[in-house]
Design a protein around this motif. Structure first.
Motif, PDB file in Angstrom:
ATOM      1  N   LYS A  62      82.503-116.007 -40.170  1.00 17.19           N
ATOM      2  CA  LYS A  62      82.182-116.703 -38.928  1.00 17.19           C
ATOM      3  C   LYS A  62      80.918-116.183 -38.263  1.00 17.19           C
ATOM      4  CE  LYS A  62      84.276-118.101 -34.506  1.00 17.19           C
ATOM      5  NZ  LYS A  62      85.506-118.073 -33.678  1.00 17.19           N
ATOM      6  N   TYR A  63      80.717-114.854 -38.306  1.00 14.70           N
ATOM      7  CA  TYR A  63      79.638-114.242 -37.534  1.00 14.70           C
ATOM      8  C   TYR A  63      78.542-113.607 -38.386  1.00 14.70           C
ATOM      9  CZ  TYR A  63      83.064-114.512 -33.692  1.00 14.70           C
ATOM     10  OH  TYR A  63      83.974-114.951 -32.764  1.00 14.70           O
ATOM     11  N   GLY A  64      78.813-113.328 -39.658  1.00 17.59           N
ATOM     12  CA  GLY A  64      77.847-112.602 -40.467  1.00 17.59           C
ATOM     13  C   GLY A  64      76.640-113.446 -40.841  1.00 17.59           C
ATOM     14  N   ASN A  65      75.497-112.756 -41.055  1.00 19.19           N
ATOM     15  CA  ASN A  65      74.324-113.473 -41.538  1.00 19.19           C
ATOM     16  C   ASN A  65      74.408-113.597 -43.065  1.00 19.19           C
ATOM     17  OD1 ASN A  65      73.272-111.051 -42.732  1.00 19.19           O
ATOM     18  ND2 ASN A  65      72.363-110.480 -40.755  1.00 19.19           N
ATOM     19  N   GLU A  66      73.470-114.291 -43.653  1.00 19.12           N
ATOM     20  CA  GLU A  66      73.555-114.572 -45.087  1.00 19.12           C
ATOM     21  C   GLU A  66      73.502-113.307 -45.936  1.00 19.12           C
ATOM     22  OE1 GLU A  66      74.426-117.488 -46.422  1.00 19.12           O
ATOM     23  OE2 GLU A  66      74.678-117.986 -44.303  1.00 19.12           O
ATOM     24  N   ALA A  67      72.686-112.347 -45.538  1.00 16.64           N
ATOM     25  CA  ALA A  67      72.594-111.095 -46.292  1.00 16.64           C
ATOM     26  C   ALA A  67      73.918-110.327 -46.223  1.00 16.64           C
ATOM     27  CB  ALA A  67      71.452-110.241 -45.757  1.00 16.64           C
ATOM     28  N   GLN A  68      74.534-110.282 -45.034  1.00 15.90           N
ATOM     29  CA  GLN A  68      75.818-109.590 -44.876  1.00 15.90           C
ATOM     30  C   GLN A  68      76.908-110.267 -45.686  1.00 15.90           C
ATOM     31  OE1 GLN A  68      76.141-109.783 -40.621  1.00 15.90           O
ATOM     32  NE2 GLN A  68      74.854-107.972 -40.275  1.00 15.90           N
ATOM     33  N   GLN A  98      79.873-103.502 -25.709  1.00 19.49           N
ATOM     34  CA  GLN A  98      80.276-103.179 -27.074  1.00 19.49           C
ATOM     35  C   GLN A  98      79.527-103.997 -28.116  1.00 19.49           C
ATOM     36  OE1 GLN A  98      82.459-104.668 -24.878  1.00 19.49           O
ATOM     37  NE2 GLN A  98      83.284-102.818 -23.946  1.00 19.49           N
ATOM     38  N   SER A  99      79.412-103.408 -29.297  1.00 26.26           N
ATOM     39  CA  SER A  99      78.855-104.107 -30.445  1.00 26.26           C
ATOM     40  C   SER A  99      79.667-103.732 -31.680  1.00 26.26           C
ATOM     41  CB  SER A  99      77.383-103.722 -30.663  1.00 26.26           C
ATOM     42  OG  SER A  99      76.592-104.054 -29.532  1.00 26.26           O
ATOM     43  N   GLN A 100      79.502-104.522 -32.728  1.00 25.08           N
ATOM     44  CA  GLN A 100      80.137-104.213 -34.002  1.00 25.08           C
ATOM     45  C   GLN A 100      79.059-104.104 -35.069  1.00 25.08           C
ATOM     46  OE1 GLN A 100      83.636-106.417 -35.129  1.00 25.08           O
ATOM     47  NE2 GLN A 100      84.439-106.436 -33.038  1.00 25.08           N
ATOM     48  N   VAL A 101      79.204-103.081 -35.896  1.00 22.88           N
ATOM     49  CA  VAL A 101      78.180-102.789 -36.894  1.00 22.88           C
ATOM     50  C   VAL A 101      78.851-102.466 -38.228  1.00 22.88           C
ATOM     51  CG1 VAL A 101      78.093-100.330 -36.283  1.00 22.88           C
ATOM     52  CG2 VAL A 101      76.092-101.420 -37.321  1.00 22.88           C
ATOM     53  N   LEU A 102      78.191-102.823 -39.321  1.00 20.22           N
ATOM     54  CA  LEU A 102      78.686-102.564 -40.670  1.00 20.22           C
ATOM     55  C   LEU A 102      78.260-101.170 -41.112  1.00 20.22           C
ATOM     56  CD1 LEU A 102      77.786-106.076 -42.026  1.00 20.22           C
ATOM     57  CD2 LEU A 102      80.099-105.115 -42.114  1.00 20.22           C
ATOM     58  N   VAL A 103      79.243-100.360 -41.520  1.00 18.19           N
ATOM     59  CA  VAL A 103      78.971 -98.988 -41.954  1.00 18.19           C
ATOM     60  C   VAL A 103      79.612 -98.757 -43.315  1.00 18.19           C
ATOM     61  CG1 VAL A 103      79.212 -96.536 -41.424  1.00 18.19           C
ATOM     62  CG2 VAL A 103      78.937 -98.189 -39.556  1.00 18.19           C
ATOM     63  N   PRO A 104      78.809 -98.627 -44.374  1.00 15.74           N
ATOM     64  CA  PRO A 104      79.379 -98.295 -45.682  1.00 15.74           C
ATOM     65  C   PRO A 104      80.081 -96.939 -45.631  1.00 15.74           C
ATOM     66  CG  PRO A 104      77.140 -99.120 -45.926  1.00 15.74           C
ATOM     67  CD  PRO A 104      77.357 -98.898 -44.453  1.00 15.74           C
ATOM     68  N   MET A 105      81.198 -96.806 -46.343  1.00 15.45           N
ATOM     69  CA  MET A 105      81.967 -95.569 -46.325  1.00 15.45           C
ATOM     70  C   MET A 105      81.169 -94.383 -46.841  1.00 15.45           C
ATOM     71  SD  MET A 105      85.029 -95.828 -44.991  1.00 15.45           S
ATOM     72  CE  MET A 105      85.803 -94.340 -45.624  1.00 15.45           C
ATOM     73  N   ASN A 106      80.228 -94.628 -47.745  1.00 17.15           N
ATOM     74  CA  ASN A 106      79.484 -93.512 -48.347  1.00 17.15           C
ATOM     75  C   ASN A 106      78.250 -93.117 -47.544  1.00 17.15           C
ATOM     76  OD1 ASN A 106      77.763 -95.637 -48.867  1.00 17.15           O
ATOM     77  ND2 ASN A 106      77.810 -95.436 -51.100  1.00 17.15           N
ATOM     78  N   ARG A 156      73.523 -92.988 -39.701  1.00 19.73           N
ATOM     79  CA  ARG A 156      72.407 -93.919 -39.543  1.00 19.73           C
ATOM     80  C   ARG A 156      72.581 -95.125 -40.458  1.00 19.73           C
ATOM     81  NH1 ARG A 156      67.616 -92.420 -37.036  1.00 19.73           N
ATOM     82  NH2 ARG A 156      67.722 -90.377 -36.038  1.00 19.73           N
ATOM     83  N   VAL A 157      72.474 -96.311 -39.862  1.00 17.15           N
ATOM     84  CA  VAL A 157      72.501 -97.555 -40.636  1.00 17.15           C
ATOM     85  C   VAL A 157      71.363 -98.438 -40.150  1.00 17.15           C
ATOM     86  CG1 VAL A 157      75.001 -97.461 -41.027  1.00 17.15           C
ATOM     87  CG2 VAL A 157      74.101 -98.705 -39.043  1.00 17.15           C
ATOM     88  N   PRO A 158      70.868 -99.339 -40.991  1.00 15.27           N
ATOM     89  CA  PRO A 158      69.773-100.227 -40.570  1.00 15.27           C
ATOM     90  C   PRO A 158      70.214-101.142 -39.426  1.00 15.27           C
ATOM     91  CG  PRO A 158      70.107-100.305 -42.955  1.00 15.27           C
ATOM     92  CD  PRO A 158      71.272 -99.563 -42.386  1.00 15.27           C
ATOM     93  N   VAL A 159      69.264-101.544 -38.601  1.00 12.94           N
ATOM     94  CA  VAL A 159      69.584-102.447 -37.490  1.00 12.94           C
ATOM     95  C   VAL A 159      70.113-103.788 -38.012  1.00 12.94           C
ATOM     96  CG1 VAL A 159      67.993-101.403 -35.839  1.00 12.94           C
ATOM     97  CG2 VAL A 159      67.180-103.234 -37.363  1.00 12.94           C
ATOM     98  N   GLU A 160      69.783-104.108 -39.269  1.00 16.14           N
ATOM     99  CA  GLU A 160      70.277-105.353 -39.868  1.00 16.14           C
ATOM    100  C   GLU A 160      71.793-105.350 -40.037  1.00 16.14           C
ATOM    101  OE1 GLU A 160      66.074-104.838 -40.654  1.00 16.14           O
ATOM    102  OE2 GLU A 160      67.782-103.554 -41.193  1.00 16.14           O
ATOM    103  N   ASN A 161      72.409-104.172 -39.882  1.00 17.75           N
ATOM    104  CA  ASN A 161      73.868-104.077 -40.045  1.00 17.75           C
ATOM    105  C   ASN A 161      74.643-104.501 -38.808  1.00 17.75           C
ATOM    106  OD1 ASN A 161      73.076-102.920 -42.481  1.00 17.75           O
ATOM    107  ND2 ASN A 161      74.724-101.414 -42.462  1.00 17.75           N
ATOM    108  N   ILE A 162      73.944-104.788 -37.708  1.00 21.05           N
ATOM    109  CA  ILE A 162      74.641-105.272 -36.513  1.00 21.05           C
ATOM    110  C   ILE A 162      75.201-106.668 -36.807  1.00 21.05           C
ATOM    111  CG2 ILE A 162      72.755-106.494 -35.369  1.00 21.05           C
ATOM    112  CD1 ILE A 162      74.980-104.000 -33.550  1.00 21.05           C
ATOM    113  N   ILE A 163      76.392-106.958 -36.300  1.00 22.42           N
ATOM    114  CA  ILE A 163      76.986-108.276 -36.487  1.00 22.42           C
ATOM    115  C   ILE A 163      76.635-109.141 -35.276  1.00 22.42           C
ATOM    116  CG2 ILE A 163      79.113-109.572 -36.819  1.00 22.42           C
ATOM    117  CD1 ILE A 163      80.298-107.142 -38.188  1.00 22.42           C
TER     118      ILE A 163
END
Length: 403
Positions: free
Chosen positions: A111-117, A197-205, A236-243
């Motif tokens: 619903k909210y993710g961009n094409e890359a996500q 608040q915001s939501q961001v994608l964070v890989p476990m590794n 640290r994650v790229p700003v592109e990881n924001i949902i």
């Protein structure tokens, strides 16, 4: 209201029932044995069952048609009886790629993710190749009020720097968990508490992400899923990881929780029905004071009350699902709150009676009842405590009358 199922859904009900009878119920003990051999990894048996379900087209049944080629194209109402069937075994929904927290995360990304996500994370989740977690709850604040969340998400050039601590993060303990959706504050001083608040994608590794320990639930570790305590230290994650964008976290969380809450309720009806079925079998066979238990009036009353409660909850769940389909999640919020209050409490009542009829074995590892009770008791806290739903529901109902 018409809760009669179409021929398509009736066929799916039969197929899911048959799959459970042939492939799931017979291997419950083997699944538990494999989990014990490697606590935090998906058992080989689970992967075998997933492959079978996928091959039979019993896959991503929770996804509505709007989500494209990966979807079974079912409405919430059509999915309800299928989720109920899956709910009879605590791990069965994963077999059909319909397990939380992945379902909620997939809905968010769709619903909210961009094409890359979507390409990087949604598609592998839809394929069942990876698992995920949703990191919201924190030990230091009352997380039932999402505006209390303190985890810090600060912009630093082209990256976000994340610091904080989460716990009871379901799925985070599993080795196959590759991605977390993490909720925190990007604008903690904003006068509007609902856009802090915001939501961001964070890989476990990601460096700085530490799985501290698995939290237990009434003594159960719920492996291989687990409920992790996770710390974030200068992650640290790229700003592109924001949902979507900064400040959208609360809105996304509310959109995520509606379907997730009702899916839990559907499964609650299923586990309660299984507990009642087991209770009926038990009292027909067990001899007490020279006669079968079913001859005892109190036992008959327990069975009757349980059947009434299950049917009441089932119908309320279906009504909420239908309202979501016809008028949207927001219009159905009162019914969703009602069933979220009713279903876990109903299930606890029924399972408790089943435990009582089983005596000592009811609290042992020799039936599913004790673990099911622990899971349903936890559900009175998950996706919002009862008190929060009742507070908001009561407020909204009075507002309707007095306006």
């Amino acid at each position: 209201m018409n809760f009669e199922y179409s021929e398509k859904v009736q066929a799916l009900i039969k197929r899911v029932n048959d799959f459970m009878d042939l492939n799931v119920f017979p291997v419950e003990e083997e699944m538990h044995r494999q989990v014990e051999l490697d606590l935090w990894s998906t058992p080989p048996l689970m992967e075998e069952l997933k492959a079978k379900a996928k091959a039979e087209g019993l896959w991503n049944l929770f996804l509505p048609v709007a989500y494209g080629k990966y979807s079974a194209g079912l409405t919430n109402l059509e999915y309800a009886p299928l989720a109920e069937i899956m709910g009879k075994v605590m791990w069965a929904s994963e077999v059909f790629n319909c397990a939380a927290p992945d379902t909620g995360n997939m809905e968010v990304l769709a619903k909210y993710g961009n094409e890359a996500q979507k390409k990087q994370w949604l598609e592998p989740l839809l394929e069942g190749k990876i698992r995920s977690a949703f990191a919201m709850t924190e030990p230091e604040v009352a997380s039932s009020d999402a505006t209390n969340i303190e985890l810090s998400i600060e912009r630093d050039g082209d990256e976000y720097v994340i610091n904080g601590r989460k716990f009871y993060i379901s799925g985070a303990c599993r080795k196959q968990c590759e991605i977390m959706i993490v909720m925190g504050k990007t604008d903690p001083t904003n006068s509007n508490r609902y856009i802090q608040q915001s939501q961001v994608l964070v890989p476990m590794n990601t460096p700085g992400v530490t799985l501290v320990r698995p939290m237990k639930v009434f003594g159960y570790n719920d492996a291989p899923e687990g409920h992790g305590e996770v710390t974030f230290t200068n992650v640290r994650v790229p700003v592109e990881n924001i949902i979507v964008a900064e400040g959208k976290g609360f809105e996304i969380a509310q959109g995520r929780l509606g379907p997730g809450r009702i899916h839990h309720c559907m499964r609650s009806v299923g586990i309660a029905q299984r507990a009642l079925d087991l209770m009926c079998k038990r009292v027909g066979e067990r001899i007490v004071f020279g006669q079968p238990m079913i001859k005892q009036q109190s036992v008959r009353e327990d069975i009757a009350k349980s059947a009434c409660q299950i049917e009441q909850a089932r119908l309320m769940t279906l009504k909420a699902a239908q309202k979501m389909d016809t008028d949207g999640n927001k219009a159905a919020k009162e019914l969703i709150a009602m069933i979220k209050i009713v279903a876990p409490n109903m299930s606890l009542d029924v399972i408790d009676r089943a435990i009582q009829c089983h005596g000592a074995v009811g609290v042992s590892q020799d039936t599913f009842l004790a673990h099911a009770w622990a899971g349903q008791r936890t559900l009175r806290l998950a996706d919002g405590p009862d008190q929060v739903h009742m507070m908001q529901l009561g407020r909204d109902l009075v507002k309707k009358i007095t306006e």
